[in-house]
Design a protein around this motif. Sequence first.
Motif, PDB file in Angstrom:
ATOM      1  N   LYS A 227      22.848 -29.746  18.167  1.00 20.96           N
ATOM      2  CA  LYS A 227      22.783 -28.449  19.074  1.00 20.96           C
ATOM      3  C   LYS A 227      24.015 -27.819  18.517  1.00 20.96           C
ATOM      4  O   LYS A 227      24.070 -26.510  18.331  1.00 20.96           O
ATOM      5  CB  LYS A 227      22.646 -28.461  20.351  1.00 20.96           C
ATOM      6  CG  LYS A 227      21.120 -28.873  20.855  1.00 20.96           C
ATOM      7  CD  LYS A 227      20.963 -28.832  22.428  1.00 20.96           C
ATOM      8  CE  LYS A 227      20.134 -29.571  23.150  1.00 20.96           C
ATOM      9  NZ  LYS A 227      20.407 -29.728  24.379  1.00 20.96           N
ATOM     10  N   GLY A 230      24.602 -25.685  15.719  1.00 19.92           N
ATOM     11  CA  GLY A 230      23.777 -24.540  15.384  1.00 19.92           C
ATOM     12  C   GLY A 230      22.183 -24.667  14.861  1.00 19.92           C
ATOM     13  O   GLY A 230      21.710 -23.770  14.715  1.00 19.92           O
ATOM     14  N   ILE A 231      21.801 -25.926  15.115  1.00 22.66           N
ATOM     15  CA  ILE A 231      20.290 -25.979  14.668  1.00 22.66           C
ATOM     16  C   ILE A 231      19.469 -25.696  15.601  1.00 22.66           C
ATOM     17  O   ILE A 231      19.663 -25.825  16.946  1.00 22.66           O
ATOM     18  CB  ILE A 231      19.900 -27.739  14.497  1.00 22.66           C
ATOM     19  CG1 ILE A 231      21.035 -28.326  13.506  1.00 22.66           C
ATOM     20  CG2 ILE A 231      18.832 -27.615  14.052  1.00 22.66           C
ATOM     21  CD1 ILE A 231      21.259 -28.068  12.263  1.00 22.66           C
ATOM     22  N   PRO A 232      18.537 -24.604  15.206  1.00 21.32           N
ATOM     23  CA  PRO A 232      17.428 -24.039  16.210  1.00 21.32           C
ATOM     24  C   PRO A 232      17.030 -25.176  17.174  1.00 21.32           C
ATOM     25  O   PRO A 232      16.453 -26.287  16.801  1.00 21.32           O
ATOM     26  CB  PRO A 232      16.619 -23.290  15.731  1.00 21.32           C
ATOM     27  CG  PRO A 232      17.442 -23.336  14.279  1.00 21.32           C
ATOM     28  CD  PRO A 232      18.252 -24.209  13.815  1.00 21.32           C
TER      29      PRO A 232
ATOM     30  N   ARG C  97      24.121 -19.354  17.768  1.00 24.57           N
ATOM     31  CA  ARG C  97      23.726 -20.578  16.726  1.00 24.57           C
ATOM     32  C   ARG C  97      24.081 -20.304  15.386  1.00 24.57           C
ATOM     33  O   ARG C  97      24.305 -21.164  14.628  1.00 24.57           O
ATOM     34  CB  ARG C  97      22.082 -20.417  16.751  1.00 24.57           C
ATOM     35  CG  ARG C  97      21.548 -21.469  17.462  1.00 24.57           C
ATOM     36  CD  ARG C  97      20.129 -21.965  16.783  1.00 24.57           C
ATOM     37  NE  ARG C  97      19.330 -20.806  16.492  1.00 24.57           N
ATOM     38  CZ  ARG C  97      18.460 -19.930  17.350  1.00 24.57           C
ATOM     39  NH1 ARG C  97      18.372 -20.684  18.588  1.00 24.57           N
ATOM     40  NH2 ARG C  97      17.691 -19.144  17.120  1.00 24.57           N
ATOM     41  N   HIS C 100      27.964 -21.676  15.841  1.00 21.54           N
ATOM     42  CA  HIS C 100      28.319 -22.982  16.118  1.00 21.54           C
ATOM     43  C   HIS C 100      27.831 -23.638  14.817  1.00 21.54           C
ATOM     44  O   HIS C 100      26.815 -23.346  14.185  1.00 21.54           O
ATOM     45  CB  HIS C 100      27.470 -23.445  17.296  1.00 21.54           C
ATOM     46  CG  HIS C 100      27.917 -22.779  18.433  1.00 21.54           C
ATOM     47  ND1 HIS C 100      27.305 -22.502  19.482  1.00 21.54           N
ATOM     48  CD2 HIS C 100      29.236 -22.716  18.873  1.00 21.54           C
ATOM     49  CE1 HIS C 100      27.894 -22.085  20.803  1.00 21.54           C
ATOM     50  NE2 HIS C 100      29.287 -22.104  20.307  1.00 21.54           N
TER      51      HIS C 100
END
Lengths: 324, 309, 338
Positions: A227, A230-232, C97, C100
Amino acid sequence: MKINNAFFAFILKRLLNSVILLVIVMSLVFFANRQIGDPARMVLGNGASEEAVLNLRTQMGLEDPMSQQYGRFLYGLATGDLGKTFRFGLSDSVRAGNDANALSTLPIAMDRLPATLILAGATIIFSVLVALPLGLYAAARPRSPPDRAIGVLSLAGVSIVEYWFALVLVLVFAVQFAWFPTSGYGTVAHVVLPALALSLRPIGRITQIARSSLLDEMAKPYITAAKGRGIPMRRVAAVHALKNAAIPIVTTIGDETINVVTGVIIIETIFGWPGIGALTVDALSIRDIPLVEATVFLLVLMVLTINLLVDVAYAFLNPRLRIG
Amino acid sequence: MIDETASTTDDTQRDASIGYRDIIRALVRDPLVLVSVIFLTLLILSAIFAEIVAPMDPLIPNIFASRLPPLSYATGLDGTEQLHLLGTDALGRDMLSRLIFGARASLFVALVSVFVSGVLGTCLGVIAGYYGGWVETVVMRAVDAFMAVPSLLIALFVLFIIGGGLVNMILIFALVRWVVYARLARGITLSLRETQFVEAARAIGASNARIMLRHILPNMISPLLVLATLEIALLVLAEAGLSFLGFGLVPPEPSWGLMISRGREYMREAWWMITLPGLAIFLTTLSLNLIANWFRAVMDPVQRWRWLM
Amino acid sequence: MAVVDVKADMQSDQPVLDVRDLKVTFQTPRGHVHAVNGVSFHVEKGEALGILGESGSGKSVSVGAIMGLLESPPARIEGQVNYRDTELISAPASVTRSIHGDRIAMIYQDAITSLNPSLTIGNQIGELFKVHRPNMGRREIQAKSIELLEAVGIQPARERVNSYPHEFSGGMNQRIMIALGIALSPEILIADEPTTALDVTVQAQIMRLLGDLRGQIDMALILITHDIGLVAENTDRLMVMYGGGPVETGPTDAIIERPAHPYTIGLLNSIPHDDMKGKKLIAISGSPPKLNEMPKGCVFAPRCAMAKDMCRKEIPVMTRIAPDHSSACHFAQEVVDG
């Protein structure tokens, strides 16, 4: 995919274990069966003379020393010959010197295998198709009302008496509405009610495990790390968590398949389904010992095969086993 | 994430032992579980005091009152008008009374079997985990073997050999189910064996028996209780299955499994004969499963705080 | 708890990361727990900031909030986290997202559990490119992944890219974590106790690697640790945290030379050090406060050898003792003067 010797060694070891276990179980069955009365008298009935009984006992090899009988049994086990049934008048055929293959118990039991495989297969496929989406749906929204409802329903699934539920299904859908036949074999409609009755427990268990193992994985540090990269969310759940959650889920599907194989014993009896389960109950009730041995053999063989398949799947899913 | 927040923000909940008051508070907040607890309490009480609670004798037939639907009145053998709240069976015996006495048989088999197999399995598991070596090898080989073959199949076959009945059933259940406790107890023992408090106990010269009883066993009470609760549910179901096939309890003993089995013959004419005992089993096992599930969540340090909130 | 305004210390150009009055509260059965109680700090381009504190000081929760890793509920986050012109706390997930993992990356304490056990490391590195650089082709991703592994010293990278985390040692896994962290050349790398789980020799290697990489891609570092030696050697500025808030901020050298908070002194005394000769020894006794049972006045008062009545009643505010050196102690000046 790299598959190396460790993988084969693991599978080979499991296979060997299964074979040993099968021999042990069948030996126990053999000795236990020798304790429950005289097979010759069972065949000939209570009216038979002592002489006739002794005669038949000699013919059946029951007068031989136990070690010799056991040796013959083991040899038969290895060659797939588990003796001849008492049921269709063994005495007559023995007297006539008739050695018709039709009397061998293993082929009789084998004939029933496809019916059981169809029922068990339909049950498990249906259960997985229902349970997996339910479990994943619940895991996506933990402690929400839908999750709680699914939780209680899956507990209800494992709390029900299968054969009672089967009878209720017959009462409602076969007797009352006449949508499905009450019993029998042959068409798709015949499979529906027995498979439905058998599927409640696996649906409940697989749903619970799918939910809890996915939630367990989602709480692990590698998920946090993913997470943080930035992984969805969807990808985190579907790629990262599910891959690891698959191991307990597959194990549970295997366990439940085994439960279904045991469950068929009663369900087949209720629906007149011509499978191993119904044959086992028949054989037990008429005390046809060789036939009991054959059905137990096949049931245990099925269970061990499922265990082995689960082990293979497990080895494939767990890279720690796959690559040493 | 749950782990991290719990460990970095609030060690208090992790260490905090859980009190009775917390449990009762959590119970009140989960009405379904509360209802389950009340239901099971009433069920166990009425099973114990069946002679007092049951309105009629479960075994004496009354052919003039056979197959009456629930809420029927009938003239009893003593000539008085009697209410059959849940109807009567094929022989005119009161369903409610039979269900109450059936609860006694079903619960007795399950509880005693769970007790015997639980004590046996826990002892073997702790000993195997604590001593290791050949003891562990022997015990765990046996566990693996029993786990590989379905319990119901073993029970069915052995009962076929030795015959059904109450005592045989309990013996068989104990024989096939001890393995689940052994596996759990061994796992926990292994994880505790090297911990500091066990090392410390050993250092001050505590005997092995004392370490196992006083230091290891108390740490597995909660998971064992959860497992035992699930096992009671499982055995109530198994008893019903085996009795249905004729390898379990023997008539005229009123057991729930036998009642379903008898009711099957009259399924079309008298739905209550089969529906009611099935429902009784369902409600009992569902209650047990709900309680086990809830108890496990409350006892789980990671999940606990959610349930106490 | 005092709100520190470090903004005054700011240099001419805008900081890359500016955290203002960050508060994190957890809802628990026994009431609200204030894990982070008003933390403000900023990070300049390319600099190394150390955040020093024991477990429970709120340092990990703070970065959890910055990285959007706190589950809410139970967490409630207030305040601002500005990455350049984007405020991350209020921004939608789609925006955070993209920042990050790309602009702000993080590496974690326990590398082996922070890597997915059932995906190859190549898969895990490649995923970053797939998600953040959707235009990159499969070949390019593969080449870039191998290049990254080489950069962090994993040899032979071409073969090891198809290995699983369990096939590496702890130090190697930390290198892989670092590769994941620097893959997209972030402006800020947050390292949460990056060497705690490692052997001393490996620790040094990892810190050297981080230093080298920072030089190559001009990346700011936020180093979170309980190890004062680690921040002393690897950071420019330092924020010491205790009980959910900062107790001392300033240039690392200044804090180590002239600590202005009894807690910092306690930390410094906990490691044997030549420079400390002649200084008064104030050992930290007791244990950190439970976050739901905070003391009334200064959070450190119950463990502070210098605590006076005032400390148990009034919460100290951050006071400046040098142009860019502040301490949240009522007696900061006296502490510095020794």
